[in-house]
Enzyme design. Structure first.
Site, short mmCIF file in Angstrom:
data_model
loop_
_atom_site.label_atom_id
_atom_site.label_comp_id
_atom_site.label_asym_id
_atom_site.label_seq_id
_atom_site.Cartn_x
_atom_site.Cartn_y
_atom_site.Cartn_z
N SER A 1 40.73 42.52 43.89
CA SER A 1 39.84 43.43 43.17
C SER A 1 39.58 42.86 41.77
CB SER A 1 40.49 44.81 43.04
OG SER A 1 39.83 45.60 42.08
N SER A 2 38.34 42.48 41.53
CA SER A 2 38.00 41.87 40.24
C SER A 2 38.28 42.82 39.09
CB SER A 2 36.52 41.46 40.24
OG SER A 2 36.13 40.99 38.96
N GLU B 1 30.38 40.40 45.50
CA GLU B 1 29.23 40.88 44.70
C GLU B 1 28.37 39.70 44.24
OE1 GLU B 1 28.27 42.97 40.44
OE2 GLU B 1 30.10 43.62 41.46
N HIS C 1 37.75 47.02 47.74
CA HIS C 1 38.93 46.16 47.73
C HIS C 1 40.20 46.98 47.52
CE1 HIS C 1 36.50 42.28 46.75
NE2 HIS C 1 36.68 42.45 48.04
#
Length: 335
Positions: free
Chosen positions: A245-246, A148, A60
């Site tokens: 982006s986590s 994910e 990401h």
């Protein structure tokens, strides 16, 4: 360091610039899984030539994706976007992992594929399969819609995994059956948030089975720990990373909770919200696990255009982890 175009620059001479102490978090930026995934694309291009197809963003980060596009990578959302006449070209699965249906589709279409799934994500996949084989109902702590999470839930039949996102979810979760429970997690979560969710699940279901080893990856934990040290010491905090982006979003949240009210997530220097950052005396900078160091340097350069900067690295851990490349690319790497 690279200076970036960030709008109008301050006209003050160096002697007139206000001073700014920059505390640079370490570790920051690329983790071993991201580094491996990018290497897989670059080495596939080196060995097989362009085009190389990549399903979803390899990681990401827009800068990384655009750089790989320029080198000959073609990004697609699904395999059916790859023309039949190109099916012998390599196709690479992203670092986030994919449901089992994706490699199955690739095999059915006689595609040559390379799996860039982070080994730590693969570990969670294997845990899920083991729990399922042992008849356990699985609770996955994670964020709905994240690649994910989609990949992990897609390792097992539909309904075998229940997603829990918050403490409130954990408080209301009801098992589907009366068998044993087990919990697993997305690898890029907030350590503190996850701890609270696990505590609630354990309070309600004392026999719930934890992972053999923590699922939140070492890089996520290390980057959050560094932010917890730096954030209380600075007036503002810059997290370099993508909005999808986590792990980068979690770093911004961690900074706020650790006492830095002006914590912002930016992709690169041109995105810096100068009105929010203000004129700090001190600034913390970190980067998510998929953000390259060149973007950190670009942002330091943007502040150096406006301030007389002094940079201090605050290191809270050392990282020396590296993951093996797929066998098909090891010769290209050796060359």
């Amino acid at each position: 360091m690279t200076s970036a175009g960030t709008g109008a620059k301050a006209s003050a001479s160096p002697a007139q610039k206000p001073k700014l102490e920059i505390k640079l978090c370490a570790p920051r930026g690329f983790c071993a899984g991201v580094d491996r995934a990018i290497q897989i694309v670059e080495l596939a291009l080196k060995r097989f030539g362009a085009p190389v197809y990549v399903r979803h963003e390899i990681v990401h980060n827009k800068y990384v994706v655009e750089d790989l596009k320029a080198k000959g990578a073609v990004f697609v959302e699904e395999l059916d976007e790859i023309p039949d006449e190109e099916r012998e070209r390599p196709v690479i699965f992203s670092a986030h992992g994919v449901p089992k249906s994706v490699p199955a589709e690739a095999v059915s279409r006689n595609m040559f594929f390379l799996d860039a799934t982070c080994p730590l994500v693969s570990k969670v996949h294997k845990e899920a399969e083991l729990h399922h084989r042992r008849g356990r109902e699985i609770v996955l702590i994670g964020h709905a819609g994240h690649p994910e999470v989609i990949g992990t839930m897609g390792q097992l039949p539909e309904g075998a995994v229940s997603l829990v996102e918050t403490v409130e979810d954990a408080a209301t979760f009801e098992p589907k059956g009366h068998g044993p429970l087990a919990w697993i997690t997305q690898t890029t979560l907030s350590v503190d948030d996850t701890k609270a969710i696990v505590e609630k699940l354990s309070e309600r279901f004392p026999q719930i089975i934890p992972p053999h080893k923590d699922d939140i990856c070492y890089a996520t934990t290390n980057r959050q720990d560094a932010v917890k040290v730096v954030a209380p010491q600075v007036d503002a905090m810059i997290v370099v990373g993508a909005p999808n982006s986590s792990n980068s979003q979690r770093l911004r949240e961690v900074a706020e909770r650790a006492g830095c009210a002006r914590a912002v997530l930016v992709q690169r220097a041109s995105d810096i919200p100068w009105n929010l950052v203000g004129k700090p005396n001190s600034l913390g900078i970190t980067a998510g696990a998929s953000a390259p160091e060149i973007l950190v340097e670009e942002i330091i350069g943007a502040f150096a255009d406006r301030f007389e900067v002094h940079v201090e690295t605050v290191r809270t851990a050392d990282e020396d982890i590296a993951f093996n490349l797929p066998r098909a690319l090891r010769e290209a790497a050796a060359e």
